[in-house]
Design a protein around this motif. Structure first.
Motif, PDB file in Angstrom:
ATOM      1  N   ALA A   8      60.917  57.754 -48.069  1.00 42.89           N
ATOM      2  CA  ALA A   8      61.982  57.003 -47.410  1.00 42.89           C
ATOM      3  C   ALA A   8      63.215  56.864 -48.293  1.00 42.89           C
ATOM      4  O   ALA A   8      64.304  56.562 -47.804  1.00 42.89           O
ATOM      5  CB  ALA A   8      61.469  55.610 -47.023  1.00 42.89           C
ATOM      6  N   VAL A   9      63.044  57.065 -49.598  1.00 40.46           N
ATOM      7  CA  VAL A   9      64.151  56.900 -50.543  1.00 40.46           C
ATOM      8  C   VAL A   9      64.731  58.274 -50.872  1.00 40.46           C
ATOM      9  O   VAL A   9      63.997  59.169 -51.307  1.00 40.46           O
ATOM     10  CB  VAL A   9      63.669  56.193 -51.830  1.00 40.46           C
ATOM     11  CG1 VAL A   9      64.834  55.963 -52.783  1.00 40.46           C
ATOM     12  CG2 VAL A   9      62.981  54.879 -51.487  1.00 40.46           C
ATOM     13  N   PRO A  10      66.032  58.472 -50.668  1.00 35.91           N
ATOM     14  CA  PRO A  10      66.623  59.805 -50.900  1.00 35.91           C
ATOM     15  C   PRO A  10      66.530  60.280 -52.344  1.00 35.91           C
ATOM     16  O   PRO A  10      66.318  61.450 -52.607  1.00 35.91           O
ATOM     17  CB  PRO A  10      68.089  59.622 -50.472  1.00 35.91           C
ATOM     18  CG  PRO A  10      68.112  58.389 -49.638  1.00 35.91           C
ATOM     19  CD  PRO A  10      67.006  57.518 -50.137  1.00 35.91           C
ATOM     20  N   ASN A  11      66.672  59.352 -53.295  1.00 29.79           N
ATOM     21  CA  ASN A  11      66.640  59.720 -54.709  1.00 29.79           C
ATOM     22  C   ASN A  11      65.195  59.855 -55.178  1.00 29.79           C
ATOM     23  O   ASN A  11      64.371  58.963 -54.941  1.00 29.79           O
ATOM     24  CB  ASN A  11      67.381  58.649 -55.527  1.00 29.79           C
ATOM     25  CG  ASN A  11      67.403  58.977 -57.008  1.00 29.79           C
ATOM     26  OD1 ASN A  11      66.479  58.631 -57.742  1.00 29.79           O
ATOM     27  ND2 ASN A  11      68.455  59.654 -57.448  1.00 29.79           N
ATOM     28  N   LYS A  12      64.882  60.952 -55.864  1.00 26.11           N
ATOM     29  CA  LYS A  12      63.508  61.228 -56.277  1.00 26.11           C
ATOM     30  C   LYS A  12      62.962  60.160 -57.217  1.00 26.11           C
ATOM     31  O   LYS A  12      61.860  59.641 -57.018  1.00 26.11           O
ATOM     32  CB  LYS A  12      63.440  62.607 -56.938  1.00 26.11           C
ATOM     33  CG  LYS A  12      62.039  63.026 -57.369  1.00 26.11           C
ATOM     34  CD  LYS A  12      62.067  64.427 -57.973  1.00 26.11           C
ATOM     35  CE  LYS A  12      60.689  64.862 -58.438  1.00 26.11           C
ATOM     36  NZ  LYS A  12      60.705  66.223 -59.047  1.00 26.11           N
ATOM     37  N   LEU A  13      63.738  59.813 -58.239  1.00 28.45           N
ATOM     38  CA  LEU A  13      63.281  58.820 -59.206  1.00 28.45           C
ATOM     39  C   LEU A  13      63.097  57.460 -58.542  1.00 28.45           C
ATOM     40  O   LEU A  13      62.079  56.787 -58.756  1.00 28.45           O
ATOM     41  CB  LEU A  13      64.274  58.713 -60.365  1.00 28.45           C
ATOM     42  CG  LEU A  13      64.009  57.589 -61.376  1.00 28.45           C
ATOM     43  CD1 LEU A  13      62.636  57.755 -62.021  1.00 28.45           C
ATOM     44  CD2 LEU A  13      65.107  57.555 -62.435  1.00 28.45           C
ATOM     45  N   LEU A  20      54.069  52.763 -41.486  1.00 31.46           N
ATOM     46  CA  LEU A  20      54.240  53.588 -42.688  1.00 31.46           C
ATOM     47  C   LEU A  20      53.179  54.679 -42.759  1.00 31.46           C
ATOM     48  O   LEU A  20      53.465  55.817 -43.149  1.00 31.46           O
ATOM     49  CB  LEU A  20      54.164  52.700 -43.937  1.00 31.46           C
ATOM     50  CG  LEU A  20      55.386  51.828 -44.229  1.00 31.46           C
ATOM     51  CD1 LEU A  20      55.096  50.854 -45.364  1.00 31.46           C
ATOM     52  CD2 LEU A  20      56.595  52.690 -44.577  1.00 31.46           C
ATOM     53  N   GLY A  21      51.940  54.340 -42.380  1.00 32.69           N
ATOM     54  CA  GLY A  21      50.882  55.344 -42.381  1.00 32.69           C
ATOM     55  C   GLY A  21      51.155  56.470 -41.410  1.00 32.69           C
ATOM     56  O   GLY A  21      50.968  57.656 -41.732  1.00 32.69           O
ATOM     57  N   VAL A  22      51.631  56.128 -40.212  1.00 31.45           N
ATOM     58  CA  VAL A  22      51.953  57.152 -39.206  1.00 31.45           C
ATOM     59  C   VAL A  22      53.125  58.005 -39.674  1.00 31.45           C
ATOM     60  O   VAL A  22      53.111  59.237 -39.552  1.00 31.45           O
ATOM     61  CB  VAL A  22      52.275  56.493 -37.852  1.00 31.45           C
ATOM     62  CG1 VAL A  22      52.805  57.519 -36.860  1.00 31.45           C
ATOM     63  CG2 VAL A  22      51.040  55.811 -37.282  1.00 31.45           C
ATOM     64  N   CYS A  23      54.140  57.367 -40.237  1.00 31.40           N
ATOM     65  CA  CYS A  23      55.312  58.110 -40.719  1.00 31.40           C
ATOM     66  C   CYS A  23      54.945  59.041 -41.864  1.00 31.40           C
ATOM     67  O   CYS A  23      55.466  60.161 -41.971  1.00 31.40           O
ATOM     68  CB  CYS A  23      56.402  57.138 -41.166  1.00 31.40           C
ATOM     69  SG  CYS A  23      57.150  56.201 -39.818  1.00 31.40           S
ATOM     70  N   SER A  55      63.993  60.794 -37.737  1.00 29.30           N
ATOM     71  CA  SER A  55      63.468  59.586 -37.105  1.00 29.30           C
ATOM     72  C   SER A  55      62.363  58.933 -37.926  1.00 29.30           C
ATOM     73  O   SER A  55      62.344  57.714 -38.105  1.00 29.30           O
ATOM     74  CB  SER A  55      62.943  59.930 -35.707  1.00 29.30           C
ATOM     75  OG  SER A  55      63.929  60.595 -34.964  1.00 29.30           O
ATOM     76  N   TYR A  56      61.424  59.733 -38.413  1.00 29.02           N
ATOM     77  CA  TYR A  56      60.319  59.173 -39.178  1.00 29.02           C
ATOM     78  C   TYR A  56      60.784  58.631 -40.524  1.00 29.02           C
ATOM     79  O   TYR A  56      60.199  57.684 -41.053  1.00 29.02           O
ATOM     80  CB  TYR A  56      59.216  60.217 -39.370  1.00 29.02           C
ATOM     81  CG  TYR A  56      58.313  60.341 -38.172  1.00 29.02           C
ATOM     82  CD1 TYR A  56      57.439  59.309 -37.833  1.00 29.02           C
ATOM     83  CD2 TYR A  56      58.341  61.462 -37.360  1.00 29.02           C
ATOM     84  CE1 TYR A  56      56.612  59.406 -36.731  1.00 29.02           C
ATOM     85  CE2 TYR A  56      57.516  61.570 -36.255  1.00 29.02           C
ATOM     86  CZ  TYR A  56      56.649  60.548 -35.937  1.00 29.02           C
ATOM     87  OH  TYR A  56      55.832  60.634 -34.844  1.00 29.02           O
ATOM     88  N   VAL A  57      61.835  59.228 -41.072  1.00 31.68           N
ATOM     89  CA  VAL A  57      62.372  58.712 -42.325  1.00 31.68           C
ATOM     90  C   VAL A  57      62.965  57.328 -42.112  1.00 31.68           C
ATOM     91  O   VAL A  57      62.747  56.402 -42.914  1.00 31.68           O
ATOM     92  CB  VAL A  57      63.436  59.671 -42.902  1.00 31.68           C
ATOM     93  CG1 VAL A  57      64.151  59.021 -44.084  1.00 31.68           C
ATOM     94  CG2 VAL A  57      62.791  60.979 -43.347  1.00 31.68           C
ATOM     95  N   TRP A  58      63.684  57.143 -41.008  1.00 33.67           N
ATOM     96  CA  TRP A  58      64.269  55.836 -40.742  1.00 33.67           C
ATOM     97  C   TRP A  58      63.202  54.809 -40.413  1.00 33.67           C
ATOM     98  O   TRP A  58      63.300  53.644 -40.822  1.00 33.67           O
ATOM     99  CB  TRP A  58      65.300  55.950 -39.612  1.00 33.67           C
ATOM    100  CG  TRP A  58      66.603  56.458 -40.100  1.00 33.67           C
ATOM    101  CD1 TRP A  58      67.139  57.702 -39.931  1.00 33.67           C
ATOM    102  CD2 TRP A  58      67.544  55.746 -40.918  1.00 33.67           C
ATOM    103  NE1 TRP A  58      68.339  57.819 -40.576  1.00 33.67           N
ATOM    104  CE2 TRP A  58      68.623  56.630 -41.185  1.00 33.67           C
ATOM    105  CE3 TRP A  58      67.579  54.457 -41.438  1.00 33.67           C
ATOM    106  CZ2 TRP A  58      69.716  56.257 -41.954  1.00 33.67           C
ATOM    107  CZ3 TRP A  58      68.677  54.080 -42.205  1.00 33.67           C
ATOM    108  CH2 TRP A  58      69.729  54.973 -42.455  1.00 33.67           C
ATOM    109  N   LEU A  59      62.172  55.208 -39.689  1.00 34.32           N
ATOM    110  CA  LEU A  59      61.061  54.289 -39.439  1.00 34.32           C
ATOM    111  C   LEU A  59      60.383  53.910 -40.757  1.00 34.32           C
ATOM    112  O   LEU A  59      59.988  52.759 -40.956  1.00 34.32           O
ATOM    113  CB  LEU A  59      60.046  54.930 -38.492  1.00 34.32           C
ATOM    114  CG  LEU A  59      60.392  54.929 -37.000  1.00 34.32           C
ATOM    115  CD1 LEU A  59      59.350  55.725 -36.215  1.00 34.32           C
ATOM    116  CD2 LEU A  59      60.481  53.512 -36.466  1.00 34.32           C
ATOM    117  N   SER A  60      60.266  54.883 -41.661  1.00 37.55           N
ATOM    118  CA  SER A  60      59.682  54.606 -42.980  1.00 37.55           C
ATOM    119  C   SER A  60      60.533  53.604 -43.745  1.00 37.55           C
ATOM    120  O   SER A  60      60.009  52.709 -44.425  1.00 37.55           O
ATOM    121  CB  SER A  60      59.547  55.898 -43.787  1.00 37.55           C
ATOM    122  OG  SER A  60      58.692  56.817 -43.157  1.00 37.55           O
TER     123      SER A  60
END
Length: 439
Positions: free
Chosen positions: A300-305, A352-355, A380-385
């Motif tokens: 869900a977080v764009p930045n890897k770190l 979160l589990g489904v996403c 969509s799943y990223v935003w739900l996450s």
């Protein structure tokens, strides 16, 4: 709560052993005569379920290790050899693979029960922290074990997760190289993972011993959250709870057996039946189901770190929960407002589990012509996450501290026995039922 020992040796041998190694006294005080709150419900039986599942995993794991070959060229075939050629090898392997899922299912129920009834609050903080350590060790053990079959999902899952560790500043690349045993996931990596997977269950067993020890100091919490006031609030663990736990364990084993014998691959991934190929990456790499919520937070977080930090923070938050909860009432049975946020929290974890199990562009919507894939750019799943992750952290760091300061709980009974004898009306915390209502 643990009280004074009532064990009396009945033979000369028992008296001799008790004076040198009081192991029988310890077992008697721990399992037989241990005073237990008399109002525990079936949610408390999952501690016994977890002990049994840990034993099953250790025994089946030792048997599998006798036939498994931790070599990148032979590991996949050795697993197939176990299933096809070893006497009852298929049974042992299916018990071990599905046992991991049953183990995590029971531990999640155990955790959510503790959250609902406030079993992490004083004086049980150390008990809760030891439980969190067990959970962390379980996750590591599960990940290492998932890599061992050396199938497509195992191999590429190991590549993804170990690369994430490399995102940690300063020490990350060194830890990754140490885990790999080289410059990529290969034979040394498999050897390391096999060694760690074999070692960690025994570490879990050791921490479980400390966990039980820590439990026996303050004693069990109970559905009311009220401390034990006298011996009338308790019953001996045996035979009352050995029988009750035995029944619950039998039901759980029926569910476990249904997976082992009728749907042994239902909780796995078909890609793991294909031998690992570093040159062919699966279309969608996912971990086992019990790690999916944390994988969703990571993604869900764009930045890897930052994604790695938030993923570890989701687990680390559990360790400080006893100090985040400011409520003076333990059980949510008497906290109706907290119950609402708690069930939303469970929903957020399920989301979160489904996403975590779906790629960002997998979301489909029904329409008159069947189904239609949404535009991948919507993610969509990223935003739900992100929504689920936001609520996950808000629940622990914002909602839980503020609720304890602002909510008005219902009346808390004077003792464990009071709710059985009466039904106090809703009232602010600290109020008690009248003598007439208390019977």
């Amino acid at each position: 709560m643990s009280g004074h020992s009532t064990y009396e040796p009945k033979s000369g041998f028992e008296r001799w052993l008790d004076s040198r190694l009081p192991i029988i006294r310890f077992a008697n005080d721990t399992i037989v005569t241990f005073p237990t709150p008399k109002n525990l419900n079936y949610w408390w039986t999952f501690g016994g379920v977890l002990s049994l599942m840990l034993g099953i995993q250790i025994v089946t794991g030792i048997i599998l290790a006798m036939h498994y070959v931790p070599n990148a060229d032979l590991a996949f075939n050795s697993v197939e050899h176990i299933r096809r050629d070893v006497n009852y090898g298929w049974l042992v392997q299916f018990m071990h693979a599905n046992g991991a899922s049953m183990f995590f299912l029971a531990v999640y129920i155990h955790i959510f029960r503790n959250l609902y009834y406030g079993s992490y609050k004083a004086p049980r903080e150390v008990l809760w922290i030891l439980g969190c350590i067990i959970y962390l060790l379980m996750m590591a053990t599960g990940f290492f074990g998932y890599v061992l079959p050396w199938g497509q999902m195992s191999f590429h899952g190991a590549v993804v997760i170990t690369n994430l560790i490399g995102a940690i500043p300063v020490v990350g690349p060194s830890i990754t190289t140490l885990l790999w045993g080289g410059f990529a996931v290969d034979n040394p990596t498999l050897n390391r993972f096999f060694s760690l997977h074999y070692l960690l269950p025994f570490m879990i067993a050791g921490v479980v011993g400390l966990h039980i020890w820590a439990l026996h100091v303050p004693g069990n919490n109970n559905p009311t959250g009220v401390n034990v006031k006298s011996e009338t609030d308790t019953v001996p663990f045996h035979p009352y709870y050995t029988v009750k736990d035995g029944f619950a364990i039998s039901v759980f084993l029926i569910v476990y057996a249904a997976f082992v014998f009728y749907m042994p691959d239902a909780l796995g991934d078909a890609a793991n039946y294909v031998k690992a190929n570093p040159l062919q990456t699966p279309q969608h790499i996912v971990p086992e189901w019990y790690l999916l919520p944390f994988y969703a937070i990571l993604r869900a977080v764009p930045n890897k770190l930052m994604g790695v930090l938030f993923m570890f923070a989701a687990i680390g938050t559990l360790f400080v929960l006893p100090w985040l909860d400011t409520s003076k009432v333990r059980s949510m049975r008497y906290r109706p407002t907290a119950r609402i946020y708690y069930f939303i929290f469970i929903l957020a974890c399920l989301v979160l589990g489904v996403c975590g199990a779906h790629a960002p562009d997998d979301l489909v919507i029904p329409h008159s012509g069947g189904v239609q894939f949404l535009d991948a750019d919507l993610d969509s799943y990223v935003w739900l996450s992100r929504i689920g992750a936001l609520y996950y952290f808000a629940y622990f760091w914002v909602i839980t501290p503020l609720l304890g300061l602002t909510e008005t709980p219902l009346a808390v009974p004077e003792s464990i026995s009071s709710p059985v004898l009466s039904h106090p009306a809703s009232a602010p915390a600290g109020a008690v039922a009248s003598p007439e209502k208390r019977g």
